[in-house]
Motif scaffolding. Structure first.
Motif, mmCIF file in Angstrom:
data_model
loop_
_atom_site.group_PDB
_atom_site.id
_atom_site.type_symbol
_atom_site.label_atom_id
_atom_site.label_comp_id
_atom_site.label_asym_id
_atom_site.label_seq_id
_atom_site.Cartn_x
_atom_site.Cartn_y
_atom_site.Cartn_z
ATOM 1 N N ILE A 92 15.910 10.009 3.884
ATOM 2 C CA ILE A 92 17.227 10.127 4.132
ATOM 3 C C ILE A 92 17.731 11.247 3.291
ATOM 4 O O ILE A 92 18.497 12.184 3.686
ATOM 5 C CB ILE A 92 18.056 8.908 3.936
ATOM 6 N N TYR A 93 17.180 11.234 2.177
ATOM 7 C CA TYR A 93 17.434 12.570 1.188
ATOM 8 C C TYR A 93 17.259 13.934 1.558
ATOM 9 O O TYR A 93 17.800 14.835 1.811
ATOM 10 C CB TYR A 93 16.989 12.323 -0.345
ATOM 11 N N CYS A 94 15.944 13.741 2.156
ATOM 12 C CA CYS A 94 15.382 15.287 2.816
ATOM 13 C C CYS A 94 15.878 15.547 4.149
ATOM 14 O O CYS A 94 16.293 16.616 4.331
ATOM 15 C CB CYS A 94 13.822 14.981 3.009
ATOM 16 N N LYS A 100 16.981 17.774 9.252
ATOM 17 C CA LYS A 100 17.364 16.569 9.815
ATOM 18 C C LYS A 100 16.355 15.738 10.625
ATOM 19 O O LYS A 100 16.252 14.669 10.576
ATOM 20 C CB LYS A 100 18.646 16.874 10.688
ATOM 21 N N SER A 101 15.332 16.493 10.998
ATOM 22 C CA SER A 101 14.262 15.949 11.586
ATOM 23 C C SER A 101 13.379 14.973 10.935
ATOM 24 O O SER A 101 12.846 13.975 11.323
ATOM 25 C CB SER A 101 13.221 16.894 12.371
ATOM 26 N N GLN A 106 10.201 10.544 9.118
ATOM 27 C CA GLN A 106 9.713 9.759 7.765
ATOM 28 C C GLN A 106 10.614 8.587 7.483
ATOM 29 O O GLN A 106 9.940 7.564 7.433
ATOM 30 C CB GLN A 106 10.066 10.824 6.645
ATOM 31 N N ALA A 107 11.937 8.884 7.512
ATOM 32 C CA ALA A 107 12.634 7.667 7.263
ATOM 33 C C ALA A 107 12.732 6.340 8.414
ATOM 34 O O ALA A 107 12.607 5.493 8.047
ATOM 35 C CB ALA A 107 14.082 7.880 6.878
#
Length: 121
Positions: A92-94, A100-101, A106-107
């Motif tokens: 979310i942080y990244c 945004k992708s 990942q998340a």
């Protein structure tokens, strides 16, 4: 549901082993092909930073793999919750600060694995 949870946790772990490899060992060769939005000239000077980041991804993968090897179901779930939570927060942080992708790459898989672990226990 337990098998689905273990499969999803395993997939998130494999993804982070891949990220470890990419950032620690293939940053200057495969990195520019993977991160096309970044200028090619920054990969060599950021090699050490990427390797450090890759190491952290390796720790996440190790924790997720560890959770799969724990025989006690409660302890296994708790370890999985912790490491999947770390992946969710990082993703979310990244997504908010870098690309945004990353949320979807990942998340979201970590969120799905987290929900599967919760449903299985």
């Amino acid at each position: 549901m337990l098998y689905l949870a273990k499969i999803l946790v395993g997939l998130v772990a494999v993804e982070h082993v891949y990220i470890l490899w990419l950032e620690m060992f293939a940053w200057t060769t495969r990195g520019p092909k993977t991160f096309r939005s970044l200028p090619k000239h920054i990969f060599e000077p950021t090699k050490v930073l990427a390797a450090n980041q890759g190491l952290y991804n390796g720790f996440l993968a190790a924790g997720l793999i560890w959770s799969l090897l724990i025989s006690d179901p409660v302890w296994s779930a708790n370890v999985a919750y912790f490491f999947l939570g770390c992946v969710v927060v990082a993703g979310i942080y990244c997504a908010l600060t870098a690309q945004k992708s990353i949320f979807f790459v990942q998340a979201l898989p970590a969120i799905l694995a987290l929900l599967a672990v919760w449903a299985a226990h």
